[in-house]
Design a protein around this motif. Structure first.
Motif, PDB file in Angstrom:
ATOM      1  N   SER A  23     -39.267 -38.364  -4.303  1.00  0.00           N
ATOM      2  CA  SER A  23     -40.320 -38.797  -5.210  1.00  0.00           C
ATOM      3  C   SER A  23     -40.023 -38.360  -6.639  1.00  0.00           C
ATOM      4  N   ASP A  32     -44.714 -37.003  -0.181  1.00  0.00           N
ATOM      5  CA  ASP A  32     -43.315 -36.690  -0.494  1.00  0.00           C
ATOM      6  C   ASP A  32     -43.358 -35.746  -1.686  1.00  0.00           C
ATOM      7  N   ARG A  92     -42.029 -33.345  -8.462  1.00  0.00           N
ATOM      8  CA  ARG A  92     -42.453 -34.227  -9.564  1.00  0.00           C
ATOM      9  C   ARG A  92     -42.871 -33.396 -10.777  1.00  0.00           C
ATOM     10  N   THR A 146     -45.460 -42.914  -2.530  1.00  0.00           N
ATOM     11  CA  THR A 146     -46.156 -41.836  -1.826  1.00  0.00           C
ATOM     12  C   THR A 146     -47.339 -42.365  -1.046  1.00  0.00           C
ATOM     13  N   ASP A 169     -46.051 -42.226  -8.429  1.00  0.00           N
ATOM     14  CA  ASP A 169     -45.024 -42.763  -7.537  1.00  0.00           C
ATOM     15  C   ASP A 169     -45.712 -43.568  -6.441  1.00  0.00           C
ATOM     16  N   GLY A 221     -49.587 -38.469  -4.236  1.00  0.00           N
ATOM     17  CA  GLY A 221     -48.648 -38.681  -5.327  1.00  0.00           C
ATOM     18  C   GLY A 221     -48.922 -37.731  -6.473  1.00  0.00           C
TER      19      GLY A 221
END
Length: 182
Positions: free
Chosen positions: A28, A23, A75, A18, A15, A62
């Motif tokens: 995200s 996040d 995520r 980030t 992502d 991320g």
């Protein structure tokens, strides 16, 4: 690529938003779910991988694991909506890409035609009543599995079905896997 008989794999993605700061929540996770969806449905990739597992120290993160607190990110959980249920040997089948604004569908079936798996991402700030149709076959039951701001791959009660048409209320800001037993 497919017409040339070649496989098309995504290997290094994360992502990019980030980069602005860590996040680890659904913001995200929903951006990554859209990346997964687009890779599998629009680009028709054979495989999708997330390359950044562990966080780096003191940088925007991320990764699938957060730096502080050291815990799984959303995520990681939303990826499980695909990886736990669309297993090796499953093939992607056609489904409406965006049947409702902000709702994205990715569908698969197993080789024995005993299961159909639909991953539905709802990026809207409200619940969405979404209809699904499995033509020519009536599934026996459906089991929803939800990842949202408060749940991580939580299996919901199965529902018996009497037709190939089914409506389900997708929670706001969620990724829901629907496992249909045929």
């Amino acid at each position: 690529i497919q017409a040339a008989g070649k496989e098309f794999w995504e290997t290094e993605v994360f992502d990019p938003q980030t980069d602005q700061g860590e996040d680890v929540g659904m913001g995200s996770a929903l951006r990554v779910s859209k990346i997964i969806h687009d890779a599998l449905t629009v680009a028709n990739m054979n495989a999708w991988h997330y390359w950044w597992k562990n966080p780096c120290s003191g940088c925007a993160n991320g990764a699938l694991w957060s730096e502080n607190p050291k815990a799984p990110t959303k995520r990681l959980w939303i990826m499980g909506n695909w990886s736990r249920y669309a297993r090796p040997g499953f093939i992607r089948v056609e489904a409406p890409v965006e049947p409702t604004t902000g709702v994205y569908l990715t569908a698969f079936r197993d080789s024995a035609l005993s299961k159909v798996v639909v991953v539905a991402a709802n990026s809207n700030n409200n619940d969405v009543s979404q209809s699904f149709s499995i033509p020519t076959v009536t599934p026996k039951k459906v089991t929803p599995i939800i990842t949202d701001p408060t749940r991580d791959l939580v299996v919901q009660a199965s529902q018996n079905l009497t037709s190939g048409d089914f409506t389900y209320s997708l929670p706001s800001q969620s990724v829901t896997t629907l496992v249909f037993d045929m």
